[in-house]
Design a protein around this motif. Structure first.
Motif, PDB file in Angstrom:
ATOM      1  N   LEU A   1       0.842  -1.196   0.000  1.00  0.00           N
ATOM      2  CA  LEU A   1       0.000   0.000   0.000  1.00  0.00           C
ATOM      3  C   LEU A   1       0.879   1.249   0.000  1.00  0.00           C
ATOM      4  CD1 LEU A   1      -2.738  -0.950   2.630  1.00  0.00           C
ATOM      5  CD2 LEU A   1      -2.898  -1.071   0.132  1.00  0.00           C
ATOM      6  N   PRO A   2       0.391   2.367  -0.557  1.00  0.00           N
ATOM      7  CA  PRO A   2       1.181   3.598  -0.550  1.00  0.00           C
ATOM      8  C   PRO A   2       1.254   4.195   0.851  1.00  0.00           C
ATOM      9  CG  PRO A   2      -0.973   3.990  -1.525  1.00  0.00           C
ATOM     10  CD  PRO A   2      -0.876   2.523  -1.284  1.00  0.00           C
ATOM     11  N   GLN A   3       2.451   4.503   1.282  1.00  0.00           N
ATOM     12  CA  GLN A   3       2.681   4.965   2.648  1.00  0.00           C
ATOM     13  C   GLN A   3       2.052   6.335   2.925  1.00  0.00           C
ATOM     14  OE1 GLN A   3       6.874   5.795   3.816  1.00  0.00           O
ATOM     15  NE2 GLN A   3       6.631   4.036   5.164  1.00  0.00           N
ATOM     16  N   GLY A   4       1.984   7.180   1.903  1.00  0.00           N
ATOM     17  CA  GLY A   4       1.561   8.561   2.114  1.00  0.00           C
ATOM     18  C   GLY A   4       0.080   8.821   1.985  1.00  0.00           C
ATOM     19  N   VAL A   5      -0.727   7.836   1.641  1.00  0.00           N
ATOM     20  CA  VAL A   5      -2.177   8.021   1.499  1.00  0.00           C
ATOM     21  C   VAL A   5      -2.849   7.711   2.832  1.00  0.00           C
ATOM     22  CG1 VAL A   5      -4.260   7.238   0.321  1.00  0.00           C
ATOM     23  CG2 VAL A   5      -2.121   7.455  -0.958  1.00  0.00           C
ATOM     24  N   ALA A   6      -3.669   8.629   3.324  1.00  0.00           N
ATOM     25  CA  ALA A   6      -4.384   8.413   4.583  1.00  0.00           C
ATOM     26  C   ALA A   6      -5.334   7.230   4.408  1.00  0.00           C
ATOM     27  CB  ALA A   6      -5.151   9.668   4.977  1.00  0.00           C
ATOM     28  N   THR A   7      -5.104   6.164   5.165  1.00  0.00           N
ATOM     29  CA  THR A   7      -5.780   4.887   4.924  1.00  0.00           C
ATOM     30  C   THR A   7      -6.522   4.400   6.154  1.00  0.00           C
ATOM     31  OG1 THR A   7      -4.120   4.240   3.283  1.00  0.00           O
ATOM     32  CG2 THR A   7      -5.461   2.481   4.229  1.00  0.00           C
ATOM     33  N   SER A   8      -7.776   4.013   5.949  1.00  0.00           N
ATOM     34  CA  SER A   8      -8.556   3.279   6.945  1.00  0.00           C
ATOM     35  C   SER A   8      -8.552   1.826   6.501  1.00  0.00           C
ATOM     36  CB  SER A   8      -9.984   3.828   7.027  1.00  0.00           C
ATOM     37  OG  SER A   8     -10.767   3.063   7.924  1.00  0.00           O
ATOM     38  N   LEU A   9      -8.031   0.947   7.365  1.00  0.00           N
ATOM     39  CA  LEU A   9      -7.749  -0.425   6.952  1.00  0.00           C
ATOM     40  C   LEU A   9      -8.540  -1.420   7.780  1.00  0.00           C
ATOM     41  CD1 LEU A   9      -5.950  -2.458   5.363  1.00  0.00           C
ATOM     42  CD2 LEU A   9      -4.278  -2.235   7.221  1.00  0.00           C
ATOM     43  N   LYS A  10      -9.170  -2.357   7.084  1.00  0.00           N
ATOM     44  CA  LYS A  10      -9.838  -3.476   7.741  1.00  0.00           C
ATOM     45  C   LYS A  10      -9.181  -4.758   7.262  1.00  0.00           C
ATOM     46  CE  LYS A  10     -14.316  -3.565   8.350  1.00  0.00           C
ATOM     47  NZ  LYS A  10     -15.764  -3.679   8.112  1.00  0.00           N
ATOM     48  N   LEU A  11      -8.676  -5.573   8.215  1.00  0.00           N
ATOM     49  CA  LEU A  11      -8.026  -6.842   7.906  1.00  0.00           C
ATOM     50  C   LEU A  11      -8.801  -7.975   8.555  1.00  0.00           C
ATOM     51  CD1 LEU A  11      -4.254  -6.045   8.553  1.00  0.00           C
ATOM     52  CD2 LEU A  11      -5.324  -6.410   6.341  1.00  0.00           C
ATOM     53  N   ARG A  12      -9.137  -8.980   7.753  1.00  0.00           N
ATOM     54  CA  ARG A  12      -9.764 -10.179   8.290  1.00  0.00           C
ATOM     55  C   ARG A  12      -8.943 -11.377   7.817  1.00  0.00           C
ATOM     56  NH1 ARG A  12     -15.878  -9.229   6.512  1.00  0.00           N
ATOM     57  NH2 ARG A  12     -14.808  -8.010   4.920  1.00  0.00           N
ATOM     58  N   MET A  13      -8.315 -12.054   8.792  1.00  0.00           N
ATOM     59  CA  MET A  13      -7.380 -13.122   8.473  1.00  0.00           C
ATOM     60  C   MET A  13      -7.824 -14.400   9.160  1.00  0.00           C
ATOM     61  SD  MET A  13      -3.977 -10.770   9.011  1.00  0.00           S
ATOM     62  CE  MET A  13      -4.625 -10.146  10.562  1.00  0.00           C
ATOM     63  N   GLY A  14      -7.939 -15.472   8.383  1.00  0.00           N
ATOM     64  CA  GLY A  14      -8.399 -16.740   8.926  1.00  0.00           C
ATOM     65  C   GLY A  14      -7.257 -17.541   9.510  1.00  0.00           C
ATOM     66  N   ALA A  15      -6.990 -18.703   8.954  1.00  0.00           N
ATOM     67  CA  ALA A  15      -5.921 -19.569   9.456  1.00  0.00           C
ATOM     68  C   ALA A  15      -4.654 -19.358   8.640  1.00  0.00           C
ATOM     69  CB  ALA A  15      -6.352 -21.031   9.373  1.00  0.00           C
ATOM     70  N   GLY A  16      -3.515 -19.328   9.344  1.00  0.00           N
ATOM     71  CA  GLY A  16      -2.254 -19.204   8.630  1.00  0.00           C
ATOM     72  C   GLY A  16      -1.307 -18.253   9.301  1.00  0.00           C
ATOM     73  N   GLU A  17      -0.536 -17.536   8.495  1.00  0.00           N
ATOM     74  CA  GLU A  17       0.474 -16.609   9.002  1.00  0.00           C
ATOM     75  C   GLU A  17       0.334 -15.273   8.301  1.00  0.00           C
ATOM     76  OE1 GLU A  17       5.370 -16.085   9.227  1.00  0.00           O
ATOM     77  OE2 GLU A  17       4.465 -17.990   8.584  1.00  0.00           O
ATOM     78  N   SER A  18       0.387 -14.201   9.087  1.00  0.00           N
ATOM     79  CA  SER A  18       0.290 -12.858   8.535  1.00  0.00           C
ATOM     80  C   SER A  18       1.441 -12.011   9.048  1.00  0.00           C
ATOM     81  CB  SER A  18      -1.041 -12.201   8.926  1.00  0.00           C
ATOM     82  OG  SER A  18      -2.119 -12.915   8.377  1.00  0.00           O
ATOM     83  N   ASN A  19       2.094 -11.313   8.128  1.00  0.00           N
ATOM     84  CA  ASN A  19       3.152 -10.371   8.458  1.00  0.00           C
ATOM     85  C   ASN A  19       2.764  -9.012   7.887  1.00  0.00           C
ATOM     86  OD1 ASN A  19       5.377 -12.058   9.748  1.00  0.00           O
ATOM     87  ND2 ASN A  19       4.956 -13.219   7.879  1.00  0.00           N
ATOM     88  N   VAL A  20       2.343  -8.134   8.777  1.00  0.00           N
ATOM     89  CA  VAL A  20       1.841  -6.817   8.389  1.00  0.00           C
ATOM     90  C   VAL A  20       2.831  -5.773   8.891  1.00  0.00           C
ATOM     91  CG1 VAL A  20      -0.056  -5.176   8.626  1.00  0.00           C
ATOM     92  CG2 VAL A  20      -0.533  -7.632   8.508  1.00  0.00           C
ATOM     93  N   ASP A  21       3.514  -5.101   7.975  1.00  0.00           N
ATOM     94  CA  ASP A  21       4.532  -4.109   8.329  1.00  0.00           C
ATOM     95  C   ASP A  21       4.137  -2.769   7.707  1.00  0.00           C
ATOM     96  OD1 ASP A  21       6.718  -2.597   8.933  1.00  0.00           O
ATOM     97  OD2 ASP A  21       8.201  -4.013   8.146  1.00  0.00           O
ATOM     98  N   LEU A  22       3.488  -1.929   8.505  1.00  0.00           N
ATOM     99  CA  LEU A  22       2.988  -0.645   8.024  1.00  0.00           C
ATOM    100  C   LEU A  22       3.702   0.514   8.716  1.00  0.00           C
ATOM    101  CD1 LEU A  22      -0.822  -1.512   7.871  1.00  0.00           C
ATOM    102  CD2 LEU A  22       0.849  -1.566   6.013  1.00  0.00           C
ATOM    103  N   ARG A  23       4.942   0.309   9.107  1.00  0.00           N
ATOM    104  CA  ARG A  23       5.710   1.347   9.784  1.00  0.00           C
ATOM    105  C   ARG A  23       5.733   2.645   8.980  1.00  0.00           C
ATOM    106  NH1 ARG A  23      11.227  -1.841  10.745  1.00  0.00           N
ATOM    107  NH2 ARG A  23      10.441  -2.869   8.855  1.00  0.00           N
ATOM    108  N   GLY A  24       5.424   3.757   9.663  1.00  0.00           N
ATOM    109  CA  GLY A  24       5.492   5.065   9.026  1.00  0.00           C
ATOM    110  C   GLY A  24       4.317   5.408   8.140  1.00  0.00           C
ATOM    111  N   ALA A  25       3.316   4.548   8.042  1.00  0.00           N
ATOM    112  CA  ALA A  25       2.183   4.795   7.138  1.00  0.00           C
ATOM    113  C   ALA A  25       1.210   5.807   7.733  1.00  0.00           C
ATOM    114  CB  ALA A  25       1.461   3.487   6.840  1.00  0.00           C
ATOM    115  N   ARG A  26       0.505   6.507   6.859  1.00  0.00           N
ATOM    116  CA  ARG A  26      -0.536   7.451   7.279  1.00  0.00           C
ATOM    117  C   ARG A  26      -1.837   6.684   7.479  1.00  0.00           C
ATOM    118  NH1 ARG A  26      -1.765  12.290   3.701  1.00  0.00           N
ATOM    119  NH2 ARG A  26      -3.080  12.727   5.518  1.00  0.00           N
TER     120      ARG A  26
END
Length: 258
Positions: free
Chosen positions: A115-140
C-alpha cells in the motif's frame, strides 16, 4: 461506476488505474499480479480478507498499490474491486467465501500486498488460518480493524498516525508493535483469544493500559497505577495511547521498546 475488472484489461478510474494479469507458471498453481495508481487519491478505504494462507502486507513510499497472489485452487482466486472518486478511493480484496478452506501440504495461498505509505488509509483486515506479516511502519493510517483467526499474526504499526485500533484475536500468537513517535492520540481496544498477545509500547509517549481477563500478564517496564499500567511518560506528553485489553484465556505480555 462498476468496479470489477476482467483480467488482462486495462481500465481507467476517476482516481486510479488498475491493471491485472493472470498466468499459471506451474501445474496446479496460479499467479495474479495487480497494480493500482493512487497518485491523485488522498484517502483510501482498504478491506482485505484472506480465509487461509499467508499474507504479507507492507507500506512503501510509492503512489501505487501493488499485489501479487499465488494460489493452488481456482476457487481461491481473490476478488478485487475498486471504486474511485476525486481524492477518495475504496479498495476491496477478498478470498471467495466457502464453508471450509482446507489446505493440504502442497497447497499455496500467498498474498503479497503493498500500500502507498503517504495516502491516509482506513484499513480493515480479516485473516483466517495461517500466518500474517503486516509491516505498516510510518504509514498514514487513520483507523485499523483486525480480526485474526488461528495462527501467527505479526503486526508492526510503529511510527504511524493511527488514532483508532480494534483487534480481535483468535487462537495462536499475536505480536503487535505500537512503538515509535506519535503525532496523534491512540485509542485501542484489543480482545485476546486463546494463545499469546505480545505488545510493544513506546517509551517517549504516554501509555495507559487497562487489562481485563483470566490469563497471565507480564507488564515489563510499566508500573501499576490504580487499575491501569502506565509508563514513565504518561501524563507528560502531548499525545497518549489509551489501550484496553480483554485478555481472554491466553497470556498478555506488555513491553517497552528498546
Amino acid at each position: 461506476m462498476k468496479n470489477f475488472i476482467p483480467l488482462t484489461i486495462l481500465s481507467l478510474f476517476g482516481a486510479g488505474v488498475l491493471m491485472l494479469t493472470d498466468c499459471s507458471p506451474v501445474q496446479a498453481q496460479h499467479t495474479t499480479s495487480q497494480s493500482l495508481d493512487l497518485k491523485n487519491v488522498k484517502t483510501l478505504q482498504a478491506d482485505i480478507q484472506i480465509n487461509a494462507g499467508t499474507l504479507k502486507l507492507t507500506a512503501q513510499n510509492t503512489s501505487k498499490a501493488d499485489a501479487r497472489f499465488t494460489y493452488s485452487k481456482d476457487a481461491w482466486k481473490p476478488q478485487v474491486k475498486y471504486n474511485g472518486e476525486p481524492d477518495k478511493g475504496s479498495l476491496s480484496i477478498k478470498q471467495p467465501e466457502e464453508k471450509n478452506t482446507n489446505m493440504k501440504d502442497k497447497d499455496r495461498n500467498e498474498w503479497n500486498i503493498i500500500l502507498p505509505q503517504g495516502v491516509a488509509t482506513s484499513l480493515k483486515l480479516r485473516m483466517g488460518a495461517g500466518e500474517s506479516n503486516v509491516d505498516l511502519r510510518g504509514a498514514r493510517l487513520t483507523r485499523v480493524v483486525m480480526d485474526a483467526g488461528a495462527g501467527e499474526f505479526n503486526v508492526n504499526l510503529a511510527n504511524t498516525s493511527v488514532s483508532e485500533l480494534d483487534v480481535n484475536a483468535g487462537v495462536g500468537e499475536v505480536n503487535l508493535d505500537l512503538s515509535g513517535k506519535r503525532n496523534t492520540d491512540l485509542k485501542a481496544s484489543i480482545n485476546g483469544g486463546i494463545g499469546s498477545l505480545n505488545l510493544i509500547l513506546p517509551r517517549q509517549t504516554g501509555v495507559r493500559v487497562k487489562v481485563n481477563g483470566l490469563g497471565g500478564l507480564d507488564s515489563n517496564g510499566l508500573k501499576k497505577q490504580g487499575g491501569y499500567y502506565v509508563n514513565e511518560a504518561y501524563g507528560k506528553t502531548p499525545h497518549t495511547l489509551e489501550i484496553t485489553i480483554n485478555g481472554g484465556l491466553g497470556s498478555v505480555d506488555l513491553a517497552l521498546e528498546n
